[in-house]
Enzyme design. Structure first.
Site, PDB file in Angstrom:
ATOM      1  CE  LYS A 113      -4.413  -1.580   1.497  1.00  0.00           C
ATOM      2  NZ  LYS A 113      -5.552  -1.486   2.381  1.00  0.00           N
ATOM      3  CE  LYS A 197      -5.333  -7.888  -2.222  1.00  0.00           C
ATOM      4  NZ  LYS A 197      -5.588  -7.573  -0.889  1.00  0.00           N
ATOM      5  CE  LYS A 200     -12.939  -3.280  -0.277  1.00  0.00           C
ATOM      6  NZ  LYS A 200     -13.274  -2.840   1.059  1.00  0.00           N
TER       7      LYS A 200
HETATM    8  P1  TYM Z   1     -10.571  -5.622   3.434  1.00  0.00           P
HETATM    9  O1  TYM Z   1     -11.615  -4.600   3.671  1.00  0.00           O
HETATM   10  O2  TYM Z   1      -9.466  -5.323   2.493  1.00  0.00           O
HETATM   11  O3  TYM Z   1     -11.244  -6.957   2.892  1.00  0.00           O
HETATM   12  C1  TYM Z   1     -12.353  -7.559   3.547  1.00  0.00           C
HETATM   13  C2  TYM Z   1     -12.229  -9.073   3.475  1.00  0.00           C
HETATM   14  O4  TYM Z   1     -12.203  -9.512   2.101  1.00  0.00           O
HETATM   15  C3  TYM Z   1     -11.093 -10.391   1.905  1.00  0.00           C
HETATM   16  N1  TYM Z   1     -10.621 -10.234   0.515  1.00  0.00           N
HETATM   17  C4  TYM Z   1     -10.453 -11.258  -0.347  1.00  0.00           C
HETATM   18  N2  TYM Z   1     -10.655 -12.579  -0.223  1.00  0.00           N
HETATM   19  C5  TYM Z   1     -10.398 -13.360  -1.306  1.00  0.00           C
HETATM   20  N3  TYM Z   1      -9.964 -12.871  -2.514  1.00  0.00           N
HETATM   21  C6  TYM Z   1      -9.740 -11.548  -2.673  1.00  0.00           C
HETATM   22  N4  TYM Z   1      -9.340 -11.074  -3.840  1.00  0.00           N
HETATM   23  C7  TYM Z   1      -9.993 -10.672  -1.564  1.00  0.00           C
HETATM   24  N5  TYM Z   1      -9.891  -9.322  -1.382  1.00  0.00           N
HETATM   25  C8  TYM Z   1     -10.282  -9.079  -0.106  1.00  0.00           C
HETATM   26  C9  TYM Z   1     -10.047  -9.929   2.924  1.00  0.00           C
HETATM   27  O5  TYM Z   1      -9.123 -10.931   3.201  1.00  0.00           O
HETATM   28  C10 TYM Z   1     -10.920  -9.585   4.113  1.00  0.00           C
HETATM   29  O6  TYM Z   1     -11.197 -10.746   4.879  1.00  0.00           O
HETATM   30  N6  TYM Z   1      -7.470  -5.611   7.364  1.00  0.00           N
HETATM   31  C11 TYM Z   1      -8.777  -6.065   6.917  1.00  0.00           C
HETATM   32  C12 TYM Z   1      -9.896  -5.457   7.717  1.00  0.00           C
HETATM   33  C13 TYM Z   1      -9.838  -5.675   9.199  1.00  0.00           C
HETATM   34  C14 TYM Z   1     -10.036  -6.899   9.873  1.00  0.00           C
HETATM   35  C15 TYM Z   1      -9.944  -6.585  11.266  1.00  0.00           C
HETATM   36  C16 TYM Z   1     -10.283  -8.193   9.455  1.00  0.00           C
HETATM   37  C17 TYM Z   1      -9.609  -4.718  10.134  1.00  0.00           C
HETATM   38  N7  TYM Z   1      -9.696  -5.267  11.402  1.00  0.00           N
HETATM   39  C18 TYM Z   1     -10.093  -7.576  12.230  1.00  0.00           C
HETATM   40  C19 TYM Z   1     -10.428  -9.198  10.436  1.00  0.00           C
HETATM   41  C20 TYM Z   1     -10.338  -8.878  11.796  1.00  0.00           C
HETATM   42  C21 TYM Z   1      -8.939  -5.645   5.460  1.00  0.00           C
HETATM   43  O7  TYM Z   1      -8.210  -4.843   4.955  1.00  0.00           O
HETATM   44  O8  TYM Z   1      -9.995  -6.151   4.839  1.00  0.00           O
END
Ligand code: TYM
Length: 336
Positions: A113, A197, A200
């Protein structure tokens, strides 16, 4: 069997896509009937990169709408936004003092990032993982459903919890959480490049299916999805480095709910045009109703806010009770 305490979070950084849905949210829904589930819109994480304040408010509501549209029930699961529970930010500060700079330096998500210009990245982005650890550890979560990309953050969360318990001699005080990463579909790839992957932050919208895409857009994106000139493999071992082919088969399998064996039996040896046609049909059948429901729910912001309000109350109660104990363990004076 003892119920699991499940916690997970999603950032309100714009449109949710098929990767978020298949890799995480679909699993959130499956877990909610037999476990204590807490799902959070992590708005404080979203401000660690450049964003527009007026969009953040709407995006927060959109994630709640997406949770509900995907099948989460706010009477069964706690649905809330992170900033409404100040204990997250307070505990993250404490964990900043427990965590080591060397640990943060190893985080690949920060490197990705921050890009080339690391000196110019926000400090918030650097300590993003301690806020994530705070989210999870405040609720004594035993299980955390996430996609593959969050595995390293989960491992770090475990290390932080372990160090806190050791530093303060409080064995078992912070629960060491287990990641719940599905074996399949934990990494949905871009439609334009099977090595990246689905994300967004990818500039081309053609690289992903958004949950709110209408049927014409879905049809057009699948039609343009990258493939190769060979026929579809008949068994898994033939995928080798054919990542785009594997990704489309994975998506078809996950959305249709059939086994890989059956999918390969149906499509093995055939051209991609047939798979693309069937994939478009199944995506329109399964994803468009979710998108329609998100759009419908977004028209009733009062309702979405009332859902959040209920979740915020419940989450505050749980988090504040743990935070009081944490302050006590670390030696903060309480004169109440
Ligand atoms: P975020 O918002 O980027 O993504 C949300 C969830 O979607 C999953 N994900 C994917 N899974 C499979 N293939 C993909 N291409 C793909 N893109 C996204 C992510 O793995 C995630 O589960 N850091 C986390 C948010 C967070 C969090 C937490 C998660 C903050 N605090 C505590 C668990 C527990 C994140 O950036 O998710």
């Amino acid at each position: 069997m003892k119920k699991k305490r499940v916690f997970s979070g999603v950032q309100p950084t714009g449109n949710l896509h098929l990767g978020n849905y298949l890799g995480a949210i679909k699993n959130f829904v499956n877990l909610q009937s037999d476990n204590d589930c807490i799902y959070c819109v992590v708005d404080l994480h979203a401000i660690t990169i450049k964003y527009k304040p007026e969009e953040l408010r709407l995006n927060t509501l959109e994630i709640i709408a997406s949770f509900l549209a995907a099948g989460l029930d706010y009477k069964k699961s706690i649905l809330f936004n992170q900033s409404s529970v100040s204990a997250h930010a307070e505990f993250a500060w404490i964990l900043n003092s427990v965590s080591r700079i060397g640990w943060m330096n190893r985080m690949t998500q920060f490197k990705e990032k921050a890009g080339e210009d690391k000196e110019n990245a926000s400090v918030g982005l650097f300590v993003y993982p301690t806020l994530m650890a705070a989210d999870i550890l405040l609720y004594d979560a035993t299980h955390v459903p996430v996609g593959e990309d969050q595995k390293q953050h989960l491992e770090l969360t475990r290390d932080i919890a372990q160090k806190f318990n050791n530093d303060f001699n409080t064995e078992g005080f912070l629960t060491i959480p287990e990641p719940l990463i599905q074996r399949e579909f934990s990494r949905i790839m871009s439609l334009r490049d099977g090595k990246k992957k689905m994300s967004k932050s990818e500039s081309s919208d053609q690289s992903r299916i958004n949950l709110k895409d209408d049927k014409d857009i879905i049809a057009q994106k699948i039609k343009k999805a990258k493939t190769d000139s060979l026929p579809i493999p008949s068994n898994k071992s033939e995928f080798h480095s054919r990542t785009e082919a594997e990704n489309l088969i994975n998506i078809y399998q996950s959305v249709s709910g059939s086994s890989l064996e059956n999918v390969l039996k149906d499509f093995g040896g055939k051209n991609f045009s047939l798979l693309k046609e069937k994939l478009t049909e199944i995506l329109i059948e399964k994803i468009c109703p979710i998108g329609d429901e998100i759009n419908k729910l977004l028209k009733d912001q009062k309702y979405l806010k009332s859902v959040l309000k209920e979740g915020n109350l419940k989450a505050n109660e749980m988090a504040n009770s743990k935070l009081d104990k944490i302050y006590n363990e670390i030696g903060i004076l309480n004169v109440d």
